[in-house]
Design an enzyme around this catalytic site. Structure first.
Site, PDB file in Angstrom:
ATOM      1  N   HIS A  84       0.834  -1.208   0.000  1.00  0.00           N
ATOM      2  CA  HIS A  84       0.000   0.000   0.000  1.00  0.00           C
ATOM      3  C   HIS A  84       0.868   1.257   0.000  1.00  0.00           C
ATOM      4  O   HIS A  84       0.554   2.238  -0.679  1.00  0.00           O
ATOM      5  CB  HIS A  84      -0.933   0.017   1.205  1.00  0.00           C
ATOM      6  CG  HIS A  84      -1.849  -1.159   1.263  1.00  0.00           C
ATOM      7  ND1 HIS A  84      -2.617  -1.456   2.360  1.00  0.00           N
ATOM      8  CD2 HIS A  84      -2.129  -2.128   0.340  1.00  0.00           C
ATOM      9  CE1 HIS A  84      -3.323  -2.557   2.130  1.00  0.00           C
ATOM     10  NE2 HIS A  84      -3.028  -2.983   0.913  1.00  0.00           N
ATOM     11  N   HIS A 242      -9.070  -2.227  -5.004  1.00  0.00           N
ATOM     12  CA  HIS A 242      -7.988  -2.548  -4.077  1.00  0.00           C
ATOM     13  C   HIS A 242      -6.982  -3.507  -4.708  1.00  0.00           C
ATOM     14  O   HIS A 242      -5.772  -3.379  -4.469  1.00  0.00           O
ATOM     15  CB  HIS A 242      -8.510  -3.149  -2.772  1.00  0.00           C
ATOM     16  CG  HIS A 242      -7.395  -3.340  -1.781  1.00  0.00           C
ATOM     17  ND1 HIS A 242      -6.889  -2.288  -1.040  1.00  0.00           N
ATOM     18  CD2 HIS A 242      -6.631  -4.412  -1.485  1.00  0.00           C
ATOM     19  CE1 HIS A 242      -5.881  -2.718  -0.316  1.00  0.00           C
ATOM     20  NE2 HIS A 242      -5.700  -4.016  -0.569  1.00  0.00           N
ATOM     21  N   ASP A 246      -2.998  -2.932  -4.968  1.00  0.00           N
ATOM     22  CA  ASP A 246      -1.956  -3.914  -4.680  1.00  0.00           C
ATOM     23  C   ASP A 246      -1.018  -4.091  -5.876  1.00  0.00           C
ATOM     24  O   ASP A 246       0.212  -4.163  -5.718  1.00  0.00           O
ATOM     25  CB  ASP A 246      -2.579  -5.267  -4.339  1.00  0.00           C
ATOM     26  CG  ASP A 246      -3.108  -5.340  -2.908  1.00  0.00           C
ATOM     27  OD1 ASP A 246      -2.753  -4.469  -2.093  1.00  0.00           O
ATOM     28  OD2 ASP A 246      -3.865  -6.280  -2.611  1.00  0.00           O
ATOM     29  N   HIS A 269      -0.373 -10.958  -5.369  1.00  0.00           N
ATOM     30  CA  HIS A 269       1.017 -10.530  -5.186  1.00  0.00           C
ATOM     31  C   HIS A 269       2.000 -11.437  -5.928  1.00  0.00           C
ATOM     32  O   HIS A 269       2.937 -10.961  -6.572  1.00  0.00           O
ATOM     33  CB  HIS A 269       1.359 -10.502  -3.700  1.00  0.00           C
ATOM     34  CG  HIS A 269       0.545  -9.526  -2.910  1.00  0.00           C
ATOM     35  ND1 HIS A 269       0.482  -8.190  -3.243  1.00  0.00           N
ATOM     36  CD2 HIS A 269      -0.251  -9.685  -1.824  1.00  0.00           C
ATOM     37  CE1 HIS A 269      -0.312  -7.570  -2.384  1.00  0.00           C
ATOM     38  NE2 HIS A 269      -0.765  -8.455  -1.526  1.00  0.00           N
TER      39      HIS A 269
END
Length: 315
Positions: A84, A242, A246, A269
């Site tokens: 973030h 969101h 990321d 990720h």
């Protein structure tokens, strides 16, 4: 037609400080943002018992991508949940920054990037004399894992197209797609919060994760497949936004900003890091460019140059 790009590198004008808790550790942590010279890149300084350990914010330093993006050794010294903060660095166009941190995890704050945006806005952004160099995507690069995929494609700008697909009807299939600049980041992405399912909490707690997670810093989907947070969603597609946040944070670990379009479906990720490594491992897939001298307000013409000294492909 050229690109409307910022010609020069940036840093912050003054120190800014934030305190909070780590979403996984549950422990308090303080993070300070300090100005840095041109070509420093983004550097974390972890203080531990009077000693300081340096971590460069590069994909080459990523040690784990299970529930967050972690720099360093998961079994030793590391800094977790950097995504973030790094998304804010990317979204606001910060090239050089020293980040002092006194714990092993960046604070989660309200689960979004807004507190980081406000801290950097308070510190101010300073333009440096050194030219900014960009990674320009020259050909498509793609990675796949089962039904998930992520790819870079050539594009005359910096763009993200992120699509997610969850069985839960509270999320379902949704997407967010946009070119990226500081105004768009502040308005459309920065306030989107991290999210999770109530059914997963006990399992995560037992494994030593999510010890600091709460309704104050996460969107939580209950067993009835409804968002249980008072006030509900900040955006109709907050979950996809969101995931875009990321992705921005993970791709900020390239060592320089990129010109191109990043697309993903059911990514995360690990997929983001894999796509970035694939791009940077193929020197025919990108080139390093900077803007020529031009009149103020005119579109930029790009020229090929050598890579930044802190970039992962020259380490």
């Amino acid at each position: 037609m050229g690109l409307l790009l910022h010609d020069h590198q940036t840093t912050v004008k003054s120190r800014a400080t934030l305190t909070g808790i780590g979403v996984h550790s549950g422990k308090p942590v303080t993070v300070d943002f300090l100005p840095a010279d041109a070509d420093t890149g983004i550097v974390f300084h972890l203080s531990n018992g009077g000693e300081s350990r340096e971590f460069r914010a590069l994909v080459a330093e990523v040690g784990a991508t299970d529930l967050c993006t972690m720099l360093g050794d998961p079994a030793g010294e590391h800094i977790g949940t950097v995504e973030h903060l790094m998304a804010t660095v990317f979204g606001l166009g910060i090239d050089n920054l020293v980040i002092e941190i006194d714990g092993s995890e960046v604070p989660i704050l309200d689960g979004s990037a807004m507190a980081f945006v406000e801290a950097i806005d308070q510190a101010g952004i300073e333009t440096l004399a050194m030219k900014r160099r960009y990674i320009r995507v020259a050909k498509p690069v793609r990675v796949e894992a089962g039904a998930s995929w992520a790819e870079f494609r050539p594009y005359d700008g910096t763009r993200f197209e992120v699509e997610i697909d969850f069985e839960s009807p509270a999320i379902g299939r949704q997407q967010f797609a946009s070119d990226i600049n500081p105004d768009i980041f502040r308005r459309d992405i920065a306030r989107a919060r991290t999210f999770g399912f109530m059914k997963d909490v006990e399992r995560l707690w037992a494994a030593g994760y999510a010890l600091g997670s709460s309704l104050e810093n996460s969107l939580v989907i209950g067993d009835d497949n409804r968002v249980i947070n008072v006030g509900g969603l900040r955006y109709p597609n907050e979950f996809a936004r969101h995931k875009t946040l990321d992705a921005m944070g993970d791709l900020a670990l390239a060592g320089a900003r990129f010109i191109g379009c990043f697309r993903s479906y059911r990514g995360g990720h690990r997929m983001n890091a894999s796509a970035l490594r694939r791009l940077l491992s193929d020197r025919t897939a990108f080139e390093i460019v900077e803007t020529r001298r031009r009149e103020r307000g005119r579109v930029a013409e790009m020229i090929a140059v050598s890579g930044p000294v802190y970039a992962p492909w020259v380490i």
